[in-house]
Design an enzyme around this catalytic site. Structure first.
Site, PDB file in Angstrom:
ATOM      1  N   TYR A   1      -4.576   7.886   5.266  1.00 38.46           N
ATOM      2  CA  TYR A   1      -3.777   8.776   4.756  1.00 38.46           C
ATOM      3  C   TYR A   1      -4.758   9.943   3.845  1.00 38.46           C
ATOM      4  O   TYR A   1      -5.815   9.334   3.354  1.00 38.46           O
ATOM      5  CB  TYR A   1      -2.690   8.687   3.952  1.00 38.46           C
ATOM      6  CG  TYR A   1      -2.663   7.564   2.796  1.00 38.46           C
ATOM      7  CD1 TYR A   1      -3.855   7.344   2.101  1.00 38.46           C
ATOM      8  CD2 TYR A   1      -1.382   7.167   2.343  1.00 38.46           C
ATOM      9  CE1 TYR A   1      -3.516   6.443   0.952  1.00 38.46           C
ATOM     10  CE2 TYR A   1      -1.320   6.474   1.298  1.00 38.46           C
ATOM     11  CZ  TYR A   1      -2.521   5.931   0.489  1.00 38.46           C
ATOM     12  OH  TYR A   1      -2.374   4.963  -0.641  1.00 38.46           O
ATOM     13  N   GLU A   2      -4.168  11.123   3.748  1.00 38.45           N
ATOM     14  CA  GLU A   2      -5.295  11.943   2.941  1.00 38.45           C
ATOM     15  C   GLU A   2      -6.533  12.288   3.590  1.00 38.45           C
ATOM     16  O   GLU A   2      -7.343  12.826   3.075  1.00 38.45           O
ATOM     17  CB  GLU A   2      -5.345  11.769   1.555  1.00 38.45           C
ATOM     18  CG  GLU A   2      -4.289  11.388   0.646  1.00 38.45           C
ATOM     19  CD  GLU A   2      -3.313  12.693   0.631  1.00 38.45           C
ATOM     20  OE1 GLU A   2      -3.777  13.879   1.062  1.00 38.45           O
ATOM     21  OE2 GLU A   2      -1.915  12.587   0.220  1.00 38.45           O
ATOM     22  N   GLY A   3      -6.263  12.119   5.044  1.00 40.37           N
ATOM     23  CA  GLY A   3      -7.504  12.528   5.815  1.00 40.37           C
ATOM     24  C   GLY A   3      -8.203  11.249   6.261  1.00 40.37           C
ATOM     25  O   GLY A   3      -8.928  10.437   5.364  1.00 40.37           O
TER      26      GLY A   3
END
Length: 598
Positions: free
Chosen positions: A439-441
């Site tokens: 998550y968050e890239g």
């Protein structure tokens, strides 16, 4: 089951002796952050983490968040803990005093954030996302939006979210379909669905402020046509009181591998006439604004990797000291010994310990550079520090989170069969860690950012500057008496050489053969992390040697710093030259097979 203990001694070593907290406290607007004040903050934060948050970690994992008819109820004890967290002023630590914050430096907030994430990752995600929303509104919001939302968000009475992902648009935000239609009175009505929204619905705060990416009528295609909107759960009256429920609903929450107590929501906007929102900043610049939140969140997720590694190490160490199994190597009879006496268990514990210390030193150094970039009176220092923060943010996010999965897995291995049993608690750390490189890239997104925006775009100037700085550290290690320092200098020098060649390869191929550059971007990110971690542990060893020469009161602590750096050099930093080969020669193998050959 062992509980979390705030690693205050190691944290203070990095802050006070490696980074130089006194220098940060001399910066304009950072004067309150004296070592004594920060030590007191960490002491109180450590108590809250140990006594309030850590005991709820297992509770949250077992009970999880529960969705029923659009409402989400958090795990037992969660609401009381959040109320105490808010009343203790922890939500306002690094926020602007203009809106009720304490205005403490980023590096101090970084250390405190590690405490929350290490003691209870799922709990920490709510204030983390709120902080990102605060940053976005601080920099891009209108005066009216700031006045309406920021005091309540800084005080923790309201929380915040970021709404990017949609069912058809994961990391590809150019595919966002949520639309925003102007009403004519300065507001907009939003229609669409967002998924994977952390704390998109919960019972901890009285309002939730959603920052939502959507398209205006006639907006350009792709990412250039995305705008950002504030869409609160409850509309806010002119006097600041809460009004009617907005047309945004949580239609379900996800059932996940880990972080069970953090509600991951599917939010539906506009099912009953349109969700009311206001535009943030200028039209069609939403992705640019959202990146403020994303960069804040990416650094914070990197801290999650560090914190989970510390937690997994603590549990494994406690078990290794208590578990009696077998005779000591080379001894055929006599008493059975704790497994920490067995060489391979020590190797695993040292892998956990050394990489955790390297991650902490690197992350805190980036936090300190953030303060220099914002507060140093010299523009050249600000610019150089800003470049360092931008370069290292994807490294901290990608390297620390990938490490946390490996380290949490090692923690299970130290436990043996008992690590595979949920009741021991080691498995939760592994399950919780597994989301952090996603998550968050994802790690690939971080590495693509690293090679494209952070290396190729500026011709590698910032990366090469960092390489030169690390070479100076290697020279200092070479000049320090002692075998350990000779080994550190040699291993670090070889790692720097590999990294320099890797950066050169990216610069040579990114424009002419982008597929080849991207094929080895993740190995390059790993190489960056390993070498920068070795740089920081080498500097830590130099500090420790100086303290020992001065007659330090706790010599064992400082000798351990030198020994840990030596282990890292031999077992982690030694991998750097091989990774360098992978970066400079490995793209052909990645691209060798046609699709039908898989």
């Amino acid at each position: 089951m062992s509980e979390y203990r705030a690693p205050l001694k190691d944290m203070r070593f990095v802050l006070e002796e490696l980074i130089g907290l006194e220098q940060i406290a001399r910066l304009p607007q950072c004067e309150e952050a004296s070592p004594d004040v920060v030590a007191a903050i960490l002491e109180e934060g450590g108590k809250f983490a140990e006594e309030v948050l850590a005991p709820l970690n297992r509770v949250g994992d077992v009970h999880g968040a529960v969705w029923q008819e659009g409402e989400v109820k958090t795990a037992p004890g969660w609401k009381e803990a959040y109320t105490a967290f808010r009343q203790g002023g922890w939500t306002a630590l690094a926020c602007s005093p203009e809106f009720g914050g304490q205005g403490l430096p980023k590096v101090v907030a970084t250390a405190v954030m590690e405490l929350w994430k290490g003691s209870n990752l799922a709990f920490s995600l709510c204030p983390m996302l709120t902080q990102g929303a605060i940053e976005a509104l601080m920099l891009c919001g209108s005066p009216e939006q700031k006045k309406m939302y920021l005091p309540k968000m800084v005080g923790g009475e309201w929380t915040g979210t970021m709404n990017l992902t949609e069912p058809q648009a994961g990391s590809d935000l150019s595919a966002v379909r949520t639309r925003a239609e102007p009403v004519g009175d300065g507001t907009y009505k939003l229609y669409g669905q967002k998924i994977f929204i952390t704390y998109g619905e919960h019972d901890l705060a009285e309002n939730i402020v959603h920052l939502v990416l959507a398209r205006l009528p006639g907006a350009p295609e792709g990412v250039k046509g995305i705008s950002l909107f504030v869409v609160p759960k409850f509309l806010v009256n002119p006097d600041g009181s809460l009004g009617a429920r907005n047309d945004v609903r949580c239609v379900s929450i996800e059932h996940k591998l880990g972080i069970h107590a953090s509600p991951t929501c599917v939010l539906s906007f506009g099912d009953h006439g349109g969700a009311v929102g206001t535009l943030v900043g200028e039209p069609n610049r939403g992705l640019e604004y959202m990146f403020i939140m994303m960069n804040e969140a990416r650094f914070a997720v990197g801290l999650e990797g560090l914190a989970l590694s510390e937690r997994a190490y603590q549990k494994a160490l406690s078990y290794a000291k208590e578990r009696i199994q077998g005779f000591e190597v080379g001894v055929k009879s006599g008493p059975r010994v704790p497994i920490i006496r067995h060489p391979d268990v020590r190797r695993m514990l040292m892998l956990m310990k050394s990489q955790t210390e390297a991650m902490r030193a690197l992350a805190y150094t980036v936090g300190a550079a953030f303060d220099l970039a914002h507060h140093h009176p010299d523009e050249s220092v600000r610019q150089r520090s800003r470049g360092f923060v931008e370069l290292m943010t994807p490294v901290v996010k990608g390297w620390c989170t990938e490490n946390s999965v490996t380290i949490a897995s090692l923690g299970i291995q130290v436990h043996g069969g008992m690590g595979f049993i949920e009741e021991t608690g080691a498995a939760q750390h592994y399950r919780d860690a597994r989301i952090t490189p996603i998550y968050e890239g994802t790690t690939a997104i971080q590495s693509n950012d690293l090679i494209g925006r952070k290396i190729a775009r500026n011709g590698g100037v910032i990366a090469r500057g960092l390489i030169e700085e690390m070479r100076l550290a290697a020279e200092k290690l070479r000049a320090q008496p002692g075998e350990e320092f000779g080994v550190l200098a040699r291993r670090l020098g070889a790692g720097i050489d590999a990294l320099e060649k890797g950066v050169a390869y990216i610069l040579e191929t990114y424009g002419s053969n982008p597929k080849a550059a991207h094929a080895v971007s993740v190995p390059l990110l790993e190489l960056f992390g390993i070498v920068c971690g070795g740089w920081q542990l080498g500097l830590s060893a130099l500090v420790a040697a100086k303290r020992l020469a001065e007659g330090a009161q706790d010599p064992a602590f400082y000798r351990a710093k030198i020994g840990t750096a030596r282990f890292y050099a031999d077992h982690v930093l030694a991998r750097a030259p091989a990774l360098g080969v992978t970066v400079s020669e490995g793209s052909a193998g990645v691209l060798a097979l046609d699709e039908e050959m898989f």
